[in-house]
Design a protein around this motif. Structure first.
Motif, PDB file in Angstrom:
ATOM      1  N   ARG A  91      -8.824   6.363  -4.719  1.00  0.00           N
ATOM      2  CA  ARG A  91      -8.678   5.005  -4.399  1.00  0.00           C
ATOM      3  C   ARG A  91      -7.084   4.522  -4.468  1.00  0.00           C
ATOM      4  O   ARG A  91      -6.679   3.701  -3.832  1.00  0.00           O
TER       5      ARG A  91
ATOM      6  N   THR B  60      -5.937   5.332  -0.958  1.00  0.00           N
ATOM      7  CA  THR B  60      -6.451   4.523  -0.029  1.00  0.00           C
ATOM      8  C   THR B  60      -5.490   3.395   0.011  1.00  0.00           C
ATOM      9  O   THR B  60      -5.293   2.728   0.983  1.00  0.00           O
ATOM     10  N   LEU B  61      -5.541   2.861  -1.141  1.00  0.00           N
ATOM     11  CA  LEU B  61      -4.484   1.485  -1.233  1.00  0.00           C
ATOM     12  C   LEU B  61      -3.282   1.669  -0.725  1.00  0.00           C
ATOM     13  O   LEU B  61      -2.911   0.836  -0.059  1.00  0.00           O
TER      14      LEU B  61
ATOM     15  N   LEU C  40      -3.857   1.754   3.034  1.00  0.00           N
ATOM     16  CA  LEU C  40      -4.024   0.400   3.602  1.00  0.00           C
ATOM     17  C   LEU C  40      -2.863  -0.450   3.667  1.00  0.00           C
ATOM     18  O   LEU C  40      -2.629  -1.231   4.498  1.00  0.00           O
TER      19      LEU C  40
ATOM     20  N   ARG D  30      -5.526  -6.649  -9.706  1.00  0.00           N
ATOM     21  CA  ARG D  30      -6.140  -6.904  -8.574  1.00  0.00           C
ATOM     22  C   ARG D  30      -5.721  -7.991  -8.013  1.00  0.00           C
ATOM     23  O   ARG D  30      -5.529  -8.011  -6.593  1.00  0.00           O
TER      24      ARG D  30
ATOM     25  N   VAL E 165      -7.976  -6.137   5.997  1.00  0.00           N
ATOM     26  CA  VAL E 165      -9.020  -4.889   5.486  1.00  0.00           C
ATOM     27  C   VAL E 165      -8.632  -4.703   4.153  1.00  0.00           C
ATOM     28  O   VAL E 165      -9.303  -4.277   3.071  1.00  0.00           O
ATOM     29  N   PHE E 166      -7.210  -4.759   4.008  1.00  0.00           N
ATOM     30  CA  PHE E 166      -6.631  -4.147   2.501  1.00  0.00           C
ATOM     31  C   PHE E 166      -7.214  -5.429   1.437  1.00  0.00           C
ATOM     32  O   PHE E 166      -7.393  -4.736   0.431  1.00  0.00           O
TER      33      PHE E 166
ATOM     34  N   CYS F 180      -9.723  -7.113   1.522  1.00  0.00           N
ATOM     35  CA  CYS F 180     -11.147  -6.915   0.951  1.00  0.00           C
ATOM     36  C   CYS F 180     -11.225  -5.391   0.134  1.00  0.00           C
ATOM     37  O   CYS F 180     -12.164  -5.644  -0.661  1.00  0.00           O
ATOM     38  N   TYR F 181     -10.533  -4.579   0.410  1.00  0.00           N
ATOM     39  CA  TYR F 181     -10.660  -3.246  -0.254  1.00  0.00           C
ATOM     40  C   TYR F 181     -10.160  -3.435  -1.743  1.00  0.00           C
ATOM     41  O   TYR F 181     -11.029  -2.994  -2.728  1.00  0.00           O
ATOM     42  N   VAL F 182      -9.167  -4.273  -1.754  1.00  0.00           N
ATOM     43  CA  VAL F 182      -8.556  -4.499  -3.190  1.00  0.00           C
ATOM     44  C   VAL F 182      -9.474  -5.298  -4.201  1.00  0.00           C
ATOM     45  O   VAL F 182      -9.977  -4.770  -5.282  1.00  0.00           O
TER      46      VAL F 182
ATOM     47  N   THR G  40     -12.890  -5.376  -3.603  1.00  0.00           N
ATOM     48  CA  THR G  40     -14.151  -4.625  -3.755  1.00  0.00           C
ATOM     49  C   THR G  40     -14.063  -3.427  -4.465  1.00  0.00           C
ATOM     50  O   THR G  40     -15.166  -2.867  -5.482  1.00  0.00           O
ATOM     51  N   ALA G  41     -13.229  -2.790  -4.460  1.00  0.00           N
ATOM     52  CA  ALA G  41     -13.010  -1.239  -4.969  1.00  0.00           C
ATOM     53  C   ALA G  41     -12.292  -1.165  -6.264  1.00  0.00           C
ATOM     54  O   ALA G  41     -12.426  -0.293  -7.101  1.00  0.00           O
TER      55      ALA G  41
END
Length: 433
Positions: free
Chosen positions: A13, A16-17, A20, A74, A199-200, A202-204, A206-207
């Motif tokens: 993760r 991925t952070l 993105l 977050r 998109v970044f 949203c990922y932060v 949710t993940a």
């Protein structure tokens, strides 16, 4: 000892952070200087825009690092992504010096917000699973590799899009006409970067998972920030090794500022057109960040071969300084041999900085308690941005030719020489984790 699934998930993760968040700046990197030039801005004015970015980061680094330590990783990361998206839209559509300065300042604020929370989240998570002595360099290296890969891919795409829009029936001309000149072909990659930022965010949201923090109010957040800021300012004074990390980051910031400011003009002089100049610079910068990714991936191996993380930092920064020296002595020449040496020098800069970064950061995390981790990373970024702004302004003001490149080489060499003397072994820090 076998790694836990939680550590592997955190590592994935975190990578991925990094990818993105850094893909949008990569998309903007190749066309941005040339876009500003198309808007009628001189090189000195463009250097001022980049200085506005760096100085905004410098002013906000420690307060935003403290905000992350008090409020949580977050929410600060999500705010950074949203602010970066707004900044990219302003840069893509802005037509005046004031608007472009504001766009760069907004991007600086986003950079300050994002400079520490992701890495701090990763280190917090790993140390919560494996203890304060957990191995960090591998995950940090993978995050750096993901950053470099994302920037490289973004640069390649960001350089290719304006070039493709200028071919055939020239959809770029139609785009400019349909938007009354607000959207140029060079604007398209920057606007695409703004979409990726959504998109970044949203990922932060949710993940990322982090332990609940005590309930906070605006007053308690503001009350907690000054203490962390003051502690960040004292970091280098208390610990010689931390001071070297901060100064090494400052030297790297000066090197990167010079490369990013001077590189597009050098490729434009070769091609004679903004679209092809952006494409050539994109290919060159993409190769540079591939080298940075390779260097980051090899950082654990480099530390083992060199005998310590400190020696790996010395080797990496020294290689980067040698690359800048090659770029300086070949400036202004178009013959094949000097051009080849310049390309080699460009790759060496990024390879060397890639090798040095993960070892520097592991040394920093071994010295800094968890409650001040994001603040320490912000102090590191503060040093990088301040020297980057200064070197960028000087390089923009100097006459084009070898001198600006040699100035950057001298700054990076000075950062490397700081690591000649071996420091004492890191000691455990109470409260880490």
């Amino acid at each position: 000892m076998r790694e836990s699934p939680a550590v592997r998930t955190a590592r994935r993760r975190y990578a991925t952070l990094c990818a993105l968040f850094w893909l949008p700046p990569g998309l903007a990197m190749a066309p941005l200087v040339l876009l500003f030039t198309e808007r009628g801005m001189a090189l000195a004015a463009i250097a001022g825009f980049f200085a506005a970015h760096s100085l905004t980061v410098a002013v906000l680094e420690l307060p935003t690092g403290g905000l992350s330590d008090v409020l949580g990783r977050r929410p600060v990361l999500a705010a950074a992504g949203a602010l970066n998206g707004v900044a990219l839209v302003v840069q893509a559509l802005g037509t005046t010096a004031w608007a472009l300065t504001a766009g760069m300042a907004l991007m600086g604020a986003a950079r300050a917000l994002a400079s520490g929370p992701a890495e701090a989240w990763y280190v917090d998570t790993v140390q919560a699973c494996s203890g304060p002595d957990a191995e960090l360099r591998t995950g940090l290296a993978r995050g750096s590799t993901a950053t470099s890969a994302a920037v490289a891919a973004g640069i390649l795409l960001g350089g290719a899009l304006p070039w493709l829009l200028g071919r055939g029936p020239d959809p770029g001309a139609w785009l400019s006409g349909a938007t009354d000149g607000a959207v140029l072909p060079l604007s398209v990659p920057v606007l695409l970067g703004a979409a990726v930022e959504a998109v970044f965010v949203c990922y932060v949201l949710t993940a990322l998972r982090e332990p609940p923090r005590p309930p906070t109010t605006p007053r308690s957040v503001l009350r907690g920030i000054p203490g962390t800021v003051a502690d960040g300012l004292r970091l280098g004074g208390r610990d010689a090794l931390v001071r070297r990390v901060l100064l090494g980051a400052a030297a790297a910031g000066g090197a990167l500022a010079a490369v990013e400011l001077l590189g597009p003009g050098r490729t434009l002089a070769v091609t004679g057109a903004s679209g092809s100049g952006a494409m050539l610079y994109a290919a060159l910068a993409c190769g540079g960040f591939v080298c940075a990714g390779v260097g980051s991936h090899l950082a654990p191996y480099a530390a083992r071969v060199a005998g310590s993380g400190e020696r790996a930092v010395l080797t990496g920064l020294g290689a980067g300084a040698a690359g800048l020296l090659l770029l300086g002595v070949t400036a202004g020449s178009t013959h094949p041999l000097p051009t080849g040496l310049a390309v080699l020098g460009f790759g060496l800069v990024y390879l060397g900085l890639g090798v040095a970064g993960p070892s520097e950061n592991e040394l920093l995390h071994q010295r800094v308690p968890g409650a001040r981790r994001a603040t320490a990373l912000s102090a590191q970024s503060l040093a990088q941005q301040l020297v980057g702004a200064l070197v960028g302004l000087l390089a923009g003001a100097l006459r084009p030719g070898p001198l600006p490149w040699l100035l950057a080489a001298a700054v990076l060499l000075a950062g490397a020489l700081l690591w000649l003397r071996r420091a004492e072994r890191p000691v455990a820090v109470a409260g880490t984790g």
